[in-house]
Motif scaffolding. Structure first.
Motif, PDB file in Angstrom:
ATOM      1  N   ARG A 135      44.283  29.097  35.672  1.00 39.08           N
ATOM      2  CA  ARG A 135      43.196  29.898  35.090  1.00 39.08           C
ATOM      3  C   ARG A 135      42.092  30.211  36.096  1.00 39.08           C
ATOM      4  O   ARG A 135      41.732  31.387  36.261  1.00 39.08           O
ATOM      5  CB  ARG A 135      42.625  29.185  33.864  1.00 39.08           C
ATOM      6  N   PRO A 136      41.516  29.221  36.810  1.00 39.96           N
ATOM      7  CA  PRO A 136      40.463  29.582  37.771  1.00 39.96           C
ATOM      8  C   PRO A 136      40.953  30.468  38.899  1.00 39.96           C
ATOM      9  O   PRO A 136      40.212  31.346  39.367  1.00 39.96           O
ATOM     10  CB  PRO A 136      39.972  28.225  38.289  1.00 39.96           C
ATOM     11  N   VAL A 137      42.202  30.286  39.337  1.00 42.48           N
ATOM     12  CA  VAL A 137      42.729  31.131  40.403  1.00 42.48           C
ATOM     13  C   VAL A 137      42.870  32.567  39.923  1.00 42.48           C
ATOM     14  O   VAL A 137      42.447  33.518  40.609  1.00 42.48           O
ATOM     15  CB  VAL A 137      44.083  30.592  40.909  1.00 42.48           C
ATOM     16  N   ARG A 138      43.441  32.763  38.746  1.00 45.00           N
ATOM     17  CA  ARG A 138      43.612  34.123  38.214  1.00 45.00           C
ATOM     18  C   ARG A 138      42.272  34.780  37.929  1.00 45.00           C
ATOM     19  O   ARG A 138      42.100  35.990  38.149  1.00 45.00           O
ATOM     20  CB  ARG A 138      44.461  34.066  36.946  1.00 45.00           C
ATOM     21  N   ARG A 139      41.313  33.994  37.455  1.00 44.94           N
ATOM     22  CA  ARG A 139      39.981  34.546  37.205  1.00 44.94           C
ATOM     23  C   ARG A 139      39.335  35.003  38.510  1.00 44.94           C
ATOM     24  O   ARG A 139      38.711  36.072  38.566  1.00 44.94           O
ATOM     25  CB  ARG A 139      39.109  33.496  36.513  1.00 44.94           C
ATOM     26  N   THR A 140      39.522  34.227  39.557  1.00 41.54           N
ATOM     27  CA  THR A 140      38.956  34.590  40.857  1.00 41.54           C
ATOM     28  C   THR A 140      39.638  35.831  41.415  1.00 41.54           C
ATOM     29  O   THR A 140      38.967  36.728  41.961  1.00 41.54           O
ATOM     30  CB  THR A 140      39.112  33.410  41.843  1.00 41.54           C
ATOM     31  N   VAL A 141      40.967  35.913  41.299  1.00 44.19           N
ATOM     32  CA  VAL A 141      41.695  37.094  41.780  1.00 44.19           C
ATOM     33  C   VAL A 141      41.244  38.338  41.012  1.00 44.19           C
ATOM     34  O   VAL A 141      41.037  39.412  41.602  1.00 44.19           O
ATOM     35  CB  VAL A 141      43.210  36.886  41.636  1.00 44.19           C
ATOM     36  N   ALA A 142      41.072  38.218  39.689  1.00 45.29           N
ATOM     37  CA  ALA A 142      40.619  39.358  38.884  1.00 45.29           C
ATOM     38  C   ALA A 142      39.224  39.801  39.308  1.00 45.29           C
ATOM     39  O   ALA A 142      38.939  41.005  39.399  1.00 45.29           O
ATOM     40  CB  ALA A 142      40.624  38.978  37.404  1.00 45.29           C
ATOM     41  N   LEU A 143      38.345  38.842  39.587  1.00 41.07           N
ATOM     42  CA  LEU A 143      36.987  39.175  40.015  1.00 41.07           C
ATOM     43  C   LEU A 143      36.999  39.862  41.377  1.00 41.07           C
ATOM     44  O   LEU A 143      36.269  40.847  41.602  1.00 41.07           O
ATOM     45  CB  LEU A 143      36.142  37.900  40.063  1.00 41.07           C
TER      46      LEU A 143
END
Length: 572
Positions: free
Chosen positions: A15-23
């Motif tokens: 979750r934090p990795v995907r959130r960072t990639v999306a940002l």
């Protein structure tokens, strides 16, 4: 890359990795879209009413401010997630390495893991913190700008769009061509690291043999191989860098020529041509950075692949429903163990009742130390079973098993810290009185009194600042502090001087009192007081009994005993 990262780390970090990639992706899109506002700005500036550019400039400034805020948030998120991933990777790697069989740690792998755990983990985990944001920006921002070009002028936008598959193809081709050289460079680097460690550790032997010059040549050869592999890697990357640079320059030239042609024909205004050329120039910088960023990402991916290989190595299996052992008796039931193609232990059956002492003797390579390692479950048997308290060690929880056992090895390793810290490893929650009592029982207090720092004296890496006998006393004090009901002793006095041997023997006697003991020894005088002795040869038990019984029977044990006494009889 992200899929491999999540596989290596575990999906709890998804979750934090995907959130960072999306940002980061949103930030790159906003950066590309901000350049769309250059179209009305330049139209107004080149038109009849330049003042009309004012509102558009304000809007452009606002969008840039939004981009700056998003960039700050995405970079900060990348650093935070990267730090979390680094900590999680070290914990996961350390936990996994602790569960791998001891036999996995050969000399080659120790060098590989040392490099992997230092440079490799840092390089792999730097992807999120340092590489992902510029890589996403270098890919997404130019694509967004091309979309803006298509909106400004379809012909010039399509001309720019042609470069997209060319750039992608160059990156894929470069990555494939560099895969082999990257792997070779990593292997040569690991080999060179092993040579450096070998050279440093072997200094006493090399100097005594006058072989330092020869060893320098071996090290130099290894470093030259690293240099050659690095040169091949640079040459492999050069073609991709040149191809990417020529593609970007060619794209800009085509747009310039096409824009001039359309402007002269009246199909497009000068403001639109200038806008598209500015947008194309903004595409060039991130595209040209792809060579450098792509190489660093490939390097990180290679380290991730090596981490993945280590983490996929099967550890010793854990029982789904562990069984608690009852008692502290030991048993080998028709045990066989093989190391590669060699049979080390062959159909060994023996038992040690609770509270008794078993001594294992025999020639070098007979499998004596392996018996201790099987008891501590450093390896799993190939056949048969090793039982503690009537329970197969494979059915006992690893922490429960190790809580039952105290081990004193011949080669003692101490961690770089104080004497007290090394003793407390036996039982970290012990109070000061218990630590002092264990040290006194091991006669370690004699060592502490003569050291300048006392308890706070640093032992050096591996205990290098202490003598062999002093290290052995620390090890015995550690085992005494642990107060485990089972004690395994592996050649603890074979390399000690008479003074240290007497001190260590005294500590060992206190350690063995009232416990179940299995001791391995070359010096047969140390095993006379054992309740039972087994003579091991070629992985098989060839004789067993008490010391007196074995001497009466004659045979291998009696021969060994007589040989051990021979030097004393021949002295004047």
């Amino acid at each position: 890359m992200i899929r491999m990262l999540l596989r290596v780390l575990g999906h709890e970090y998804a979750r934090p990795v995907r959130r960072t990639v999306a940002l980061m992706t949103t930030t790159a899109v906003v950066e590309g879209l901000s350049y769309a506002l250059l179209v009305p700005v330049l139209r107004a500036l080149f038109g009849s009413t330049p003042a009309d550019a004012g509102p558009w400039l304000i809007a452009f400034g606002a969008v840039v401010a939004v981009y700056a805020a998003l960039r700050f948030r995405s970079d900060l998120s990348g650093f935070r997630v990267g730090t979390t991933l680094l900590r999680g990777m070290y914990h996961r790697l350390g936990g996994h390495l602790a569960r791998l069989p001891i036999g996995w740690y050969d000399a080659r792998r120790v060098g590989q893991v040392s490099v992997l755990a230092s440079e490799g983990v840092l390089q792999a985990m730097s992807v999120i913190a340092h590489l992902l944001a510029p890589f996403v920006s270098a890919c997404v921002t130019p694509l967004t700008i091309v979309v803006v070009m298509l909106a400004v002028n379809a012909q010039m936008g399509l001309a720019a769009l042609v470069a997209v598959p060319v750039v992608a193809g160059i990156q894929i081709w470069t990555g494939r061509s560099m895969a082999a050289t990257d792997t070779e460079r990593a292997e040569r680097g690991q080999e060179a690291t092993g040579r450096v460690i070998e050279y440093l550790q072997a200094q006493p032997v090399l100097r005594a043999g006058g072989r330092t010059a020869e060893r320098f040549r071996l090290l130099d050869d290894s470093l030259r191989e690293v240099q050659r592999a690095s040169r091949r890697t640079v040459l492999s990357a050069l073609s991709g860098t040149l191809g990417l640079t020529l593609t970007v320059q060619a794209m800009f030239t085509v747009l310039l020529v096409l824009g001039a042609y359309l402007a002269l024909g009246g199909g497009i205004g000068a403001a639109e041509v200038l806008t598209i050329l500015v947008l194309a120039a903004r595409c060039a910088d991130p595209l040209l950075s792809l060579s450098d960023i792509g190489g660093r990402v490939r390097g990180a991916r290679s380290e991730l692949a090596r981490l993945d290989t280590v983490l996929r190595t099967e550890p010793l299996p854990e029982a789904p429903e562990p069984i608690q052992p009852v008692g502290h008796d030991l048993e080998f039931a028709s045990v066989a163990f093989r190391h590669g193609d060699r049979t080390v232990i062959d159909e060994v059956s023996l038992s040690v009742p609770e509270g008794q002492r078993l001594a294992v003797v025999g020639p070098s390579g007979a499998g004596k130390s392996t018996l201790l390692q099987l008891l501590a479950r450093f390896y799993d048997v190939a056949a048969g079973a090793v039982r503690v308290g009537g329970v197969d060690v494979r059915s006992i929880d690893a922490e429960v098993l190790m809580a039952q056992i105290a081990i004193v090895f011949q080669d003692v390793y101490l961690f770089d810290g104080t004497i007290e810290e090394n003793v407390r490893l036996g039982r970290p929650d012990a109070d000061d009185a218990e630590v002092r009592a264990a040290a006194s029982a091991a006669r370690l207090d004699e060592v502490i009194e003569r050291l300048p720092g006392g308890w706070a004296a640093n032992v050096g890496e591996g205990g290098a600042l202490l003598s062999g006998g002093e290290r052995q006393r620390v090890s015995i004090a550690r085992a005494l502090l642990k107060n485990a009901p089972i004690v395994l002793l592996d050649e603890v006095t074979s390399a000690l001087d008479p003074v240290n041997e007497a001190a260590v023997h005294e500590g060992i006697e206190r350690l063995m009192a009232g416990r179940t003991v299995v001791m391995v020894a070359h010096r047969l005088r140390t095993v006379q007081r054992a309740d039972r002795i087994v003579f091991l040869d070629g992985g098989r038990i060839v004789a067993e009994g008490s010391h007196d019984e074995l001497l009466r029977r004659g045979g291998r044990y009696a021969d060994f005993w007589n040989i051990s006494l021979a030097p004393a009889h021949t002295q004047p």
